[in-house]
Scaffold this motif. Structure first.
Motif, PDB file in Angstrom:
ATOM      1  N   CYS A  34       1.059  -1.643   0.034  1.00  0.00           N
ATOM      2  CA  CYS A  34       0.029   0.034   0.547  1.00  0.00           C
ATOM      3  C   CYS A  34       1.018   1.600  -0.039  1.00  0.00           C
ATOM      4  O   CYS A  34       1.794   1.125   0.886  1.00  0.00           O
ATOM      5  CB  CYS A  34      -0.695  -0.257   1.554  1.00  0.00           C
ATOM      6  N   TYR A  36       0.555   4.178   0.975  1.00  0.00           N
ATOM      7  CA  TYR A  36       0.620   5.062   2.411  1.00  0.00           C
ATOM      8  C   TYR A  36       0.599   4.091   3.433  1.00  0.00           C
ATOM      9  O   TYR A  36       0.680   4.901   4.662  1.00  0.00           O
ATOM     10  CB  TYR A  36      -1.530   5.084   2.841  1.00  0.00           C
ATOM     11  N   LEU A  37       1.808   3.098   3.374  1.00  0.00           N
ATOM     12  CA  LEU A  37       2.096   2.695   4.137  1.00  0.00           C
ATOM     13  C   LEU A  37       3.781   3.570   5.121  1.00  0.00           C
ATOM     14  O   LEU A  37       4.652   2.503   3.376  1.00  0.00           O
ATOM     15  CB  LEU A  37       1.786   0.891   4.464  1.00  0.00           C
ATOM     16  N   CYS A  42       0.344   4.311   9.024  1.00  0.00           N
ATOM     17  CA  CYS A  42      -0.334   4.611   7.908  1.00  0.00           C
ATOM     18  C   CYS A  42      -0.290   5.845   8.054  1.00  0.00           C
ATOM     19  O   CYS A  42       0.008   6.260   8.896  1.00  0.00           O
ATOM     20  CB  CYS A  42      -1.864   3.609   8.267  1.00  0.00           C
ATOM     21  N   TRP A  44      -3.003   7.808   7.089  1.00  0.00           N
ATOM     22  CA  TRP A  44      -3.769   8.487   6.930  1.00  0.00           C
ATOM     23  C   TRP A  44      -4.293   9.275   7.887  1.00  0.00           C
ATOM     24  O   TRP A  44      -3.849   8.286   9.129  1.00  0.00           O
ATOM     25  CB  TRP A  44      -4.573   7.185   6.193  1.00  0.00           C
ATOM     26  N   LYS A  47      -8.553   6.545   9.036  1.00  0.00           N
ATOM     27  CA  LYS A  47      -8.303   5.176   7.550  1.00  0.00           C
ATOM     28  C   LYS A  47      -9.747   5.330   7.128  1.00  0.00           C
ATOM     29  O   LYS A  47     -10.683   5.588   8.216  1.00  0.00           O
ATOM     30  CB  LYS A  47      -7.152   3.844   8.906  1.00  0.00           C
ATOM     31  N   PRO A  48      -9.066   4.136   6.156  1.00  0.00           N
ATOM     32  CA  PRO A  48      -9.937   4.167   5.166  1.00  0.00           C
ATOM     33  C   PRO A  48     -11.130   2.885   5.897  1.00  0.00           C
ATOM     34  O   PRO A  48     -10.483   2.641   6.883  1.00  0.00           O
ATOM     35  CB  PRO A  48      -9.924   2.958   3.732  1.00  0.00           C
ATOM     36  N   CYS A  51     -10.070  -0.587   5.519  1.00  0.00           N
ATOM     37  CA  CYS A  51      -8.516  -0.955   6.459  1.00  0.00           C
ATOM     38  C   CYS A  51      -8.748  -0.729   7.573  1.00  0.00           C
ATOM     39  O   CYS A  51      -9.113  -2.140   8.553  1.00  0.00           O
ATOM     40  CB  CYS A  51      -8.016   0.164   6.502  1.00  0.00           C
TER      41      CYS A  51
HETATM   42  S1  SF4 Z   1      -4.347   0.826   7.106  1.00  0.00           S
HETATM   43 FE1  SF4 Z   1      -5.168   1.168   4.573  1.00  0.00          FE
HETATM   44  S2  SF4 Z   1      -4.619   2.821   4.215  1.00  0.00           S
HETATM   45 FE2  SF4 Z   1      -3.550   2.472   5.982  1.00  0.00          FE
HETATM   46  S3  SF4 Z   1      -1.348   1.201   5.414  1.00  0.00           S
HETATM   47 FE3  SF4 Z   1      -2.758  -0.010   5.514  1.00  0.00          FE
HETATM   48  S4  SF4 Z   1      -3.285  -0.838   3.546  1.00  0.00           S
HETATM   49 FE4  SF4 Z   1      -2.917   0.915   3.711  1.00  0.00          FE
END
Ligand code: SF4
Length: 130
Positions: A34, A36-37, A42, A44, A47-48, A51
């Motif tokens: 990912c 965004y990792l 993460c 974010w 987070k989405p 996730c």
């Molecule tokens: S929580 Fe989701 S957006 Fe964040 S790093 Fe993991 S997979 Fe990516």
């Protein structure tokens, strides 16, 4: 992730956090990891939902064997998730997309207006739920 995930994240993030995410996207080497990792986790702020609500089968098995009460709580959270993401009734994530579409914005992440599966769910929604 949904377009509404992006909206919620932008609204809750600092400019520094958003700049960091933009940097990750512009330097994305591609591949399975990912984008965004980061080494700090993460990127974010919020987070989405996919996730936040992910639990692997091994973890689910362990939870149900060790604490059925916690499993029941988990299932309750899954039901709450659907209040945002399952459009068999008006859901916030669909409404957020609608607001941005009306301003002329388009995104491939607008699944409530583009995903055949979600459109089928919406179209089968009884009028009494709209
Ligand atoms: S929580 Fe989701 S957006 Fe964040 S790093 Fe993991 S997979 Fe990516």
């Amino acid at each position: 992730m949904f377009f509404a995930d992006m909206v919620a994240n932008v609204l809750t993030s600092s400019v520094t956090e958003l700049d960091a995410m933009e940097g990750l996207l512009s330097e994305d080497p591609g591949g399975w990891k990912c984008v965004y990792l980061t080494n700090e986790g993460c990127a974010w702020h919020l987070k989405p939902i996919v996730c936040e609500m992910f639990m692997c089968e091994h973890a689910k098995d362990a939870l149900s064997k060790n604490d059925p009460l916690l499993m029941a709580q988990w299932n309750g959270l899954r039901k709450k998730e659907k209040q945002f993401t399952w459009p068999d009734r008006p859901v916030l994530f669909d409404e957020l997309e609608e607001i941005f579409i009306k301003t002329g914005l388009d995104s491939p992440l607008m699944y409530f207006h583009k995903s055949p599966g979600l459109l089928r769910v919406k179209n089968n929604t009884p009028a009494s739920h709209l």
